[in-house]
Design a protein around this motif. Sequence first.
Motif, PDB file in Angstrom:
ATOM      1  N   THR A  49       0.720  -1.094   0.100  1.00  0.00           N
ATOM      2  CA  THR A  49       0.098   0.075   0.042  1.00  0.00           C
ATOM      3  C   THR A  49       1.012   1.284  -0.063  1.00  0.00           C
ATOM      4  O   THR A  49       1.962   1.260   0.274  1.00  0.00           O
ATOM      5  N   THR A  50       0.295   2.445  -0.407  1.00  0.00           N
ATOM      6  CA  THR A  50       0.919   3.722  -0.225  1.00  0.00           C
ATOM      7  C   THR A  50       1.351   4.093   1.127  1.00  0.00           C
ATOM      8  O   THR A  50       2.112   4.793   1.448  1.00  0.00           O
ATOM      9  N   ASP A  51       0.841   3.459   2.282  1.00  0.00           N
ATOM     10  CA  ASP A  51       0.969   3.525   3.592  1.00  0.00           C
ATOM     11  C   ASP A  51       2.312   2.633   4.146  1.00  0.00           C
ATOM     12  O   ASP A  51       3.166   3.153   4.832  1.00  0.00           O
ATOM     13  N   HIS A  52       2.629   1.418   3.323  1.00  0.00           N
ATOM     14  CA  HIS A  52       3.586   0.803   3.387  1.00  0.00           C
ATOM     15  C   HIS A  52       4.769   1.525   2.927  1.00  0.00           C
ATOM     16  O   HIS A  52       5.959   1.613   3.369  1.00  0.00           O
ATOM     17  N   LYS A 146       1.385  -7.984  -7.121  1.00  0.00           N
ATOM     18  CA  LYS A 146       0.144  -7.399  -7.960  1.00  0.00           C
ATOM     19  C   LYS A 146      -0.360  -6.127  -6.912  1.00  0.00           C
ATOM     20  O   LYS A 146      -0.055  -6.266  -5.531  1.00  0.00           O
ATOM     21  N   GLU A 147      -0.920  -5.444  -7.519  1.00  0.00           N
ATOM     22  CA  GLU A 147      -1.624  -4.266  -6.912  1.00  0.00           C
ATOM     23  C   GLU A 147      -0.555  -3.351  -6.145  1.00  0.00           C
ATOM     24  O   GLU A 147      -1.054  -2.982  -4.832  1.00  0.00           O
ATOM     25  N   ALA A 168      12.789   2.752 -11.538  1.00  0.00           N
ATOM     26  CA  ALA A 168      11.573   1.808 -12.060  1.00  0.00           C
ATOM     27  C   ALA A 168      11.130   1.017 -10.944  1.00  0.00           C
ATOM     28  O   ALA A 168      11.996   0.817  -9.978  1.00  0.00           O
ATOM     29  N   VAL A 169       9.913   0.761 -11.159  1.00  0.00           N
ATOM     30  CA  VAL A 169       9.264  -0.317 -10.210  1.00  0.00           C
ATOM     31  C   VAL A 169       8.780  -1.310 -11.093  1.00  0.00           C
ATOM     32  O   VAL A 169       7.807  -1.067 -12.094  1.00  0.00           O
ATOM     33  N   PHE A 174      -0.459  -2.420 -10.933  1.00  0.00           N
ATOM     34  CA  PHE A 174      -0.171  -1.203 -10.343  1.00  0.00           C
ATOM     35  C   PHE A 174      -1.808  -0.943  -9.925  1.00  0.00           C
ATOM     36  O   PHE A 174      -2.687  -0.838 -11.031  1.00  0.00           O
ATOM     37  N   GLU A 175      -1.771  -0.045  -8.949  1.00  0.00           N
ATOM     38  CA  GLU A 175      -2.988   0.661  -8.339  1.00  0.00           C
ATOM     39  C   GLU A 175      -2.953   1.674  -9.487  1.00  0.00           C
ATOM     40  O   GLU A 175      -1.599   2.391  -9.543  1.00  0.00           O
TER      41      GLU A 175
END
Length: 271
Positions: A49-52, A146-147, A168-169, A174-175
């Motif tokens: 997540t973005t919080d991770h 995933k995601e 790069a990721v 991706f979300e």
Amino acid sequence: MPTGDLYAWTDASTYVKNPPYFDGMTMAPPGVRPISGARALGMFGDSITTDHISPAGNIAAASPAGQWLIAQGVAKADFNSYGARRGNHEVMMRGTFANIRLRNELAGGKEGWWTATAPGAAPRPIFDVAMEYQTAGTPLVVIAGKEYGTGSSRDWAAKGTMLLGIRAVIAESFERIHRSNLVGMGVLPLELTNGETRQSLGLTGFETFDIGGLDDSLKPRATLTVTARAADGSAKTFTVLTRIDTPEELSYYKHGGILPYVLRQLVGGRA
């Protein structure tokens, strides 16, 4: 308070600092830069997540951000939160990938802000390793499932990623908003193809990565080839889908992100 047309930045502030987004910027856009000899800063599972990536909660005293605040003379009782200190890139960079529940497979799944640079090596703080790679001029990537970037939109999840030197990721998916935010900060989102995963490819995360096809002929949603070379010289190649989805996003990417793109437009730079 100081007066004048320009904000008076002060190095003494631990809340608001002049961010380095435009350091070294020229009026000529850099274009699409190659990525070769890259190392992985992290390898993660599904639903990161973005919080991770960029936590907004309390700052742990043992974390890189906590240690930086202590070094500035800030008492633990006055740490406040990452969300409150989002105007200070020194805190937020150190807070990137610093969620206490994040598990980095490079660090054996140890929870927190840890990574490793070789199999069996002792875990070290992600921020410290990223700065060493930056000093050496080594580009960085992140590998995930995933995601990637799921959850609420958080701009610092992309800002911190860029400031750590991640170019790069590589993920299974991706979300949608985080994917767009990565492009907006000049970070290349690459999606694994043909149902492949980091596990099916046998990636350890300790390889060096070369991403072929990165030049100014790049098109939206282009298919690129990644070569991952292990320390013993063996190599794996696999294809990825460039998740720069539109010509407008490609223009942002060629400028190094939307911030330098907009600044160049404001001062009459080249589109």
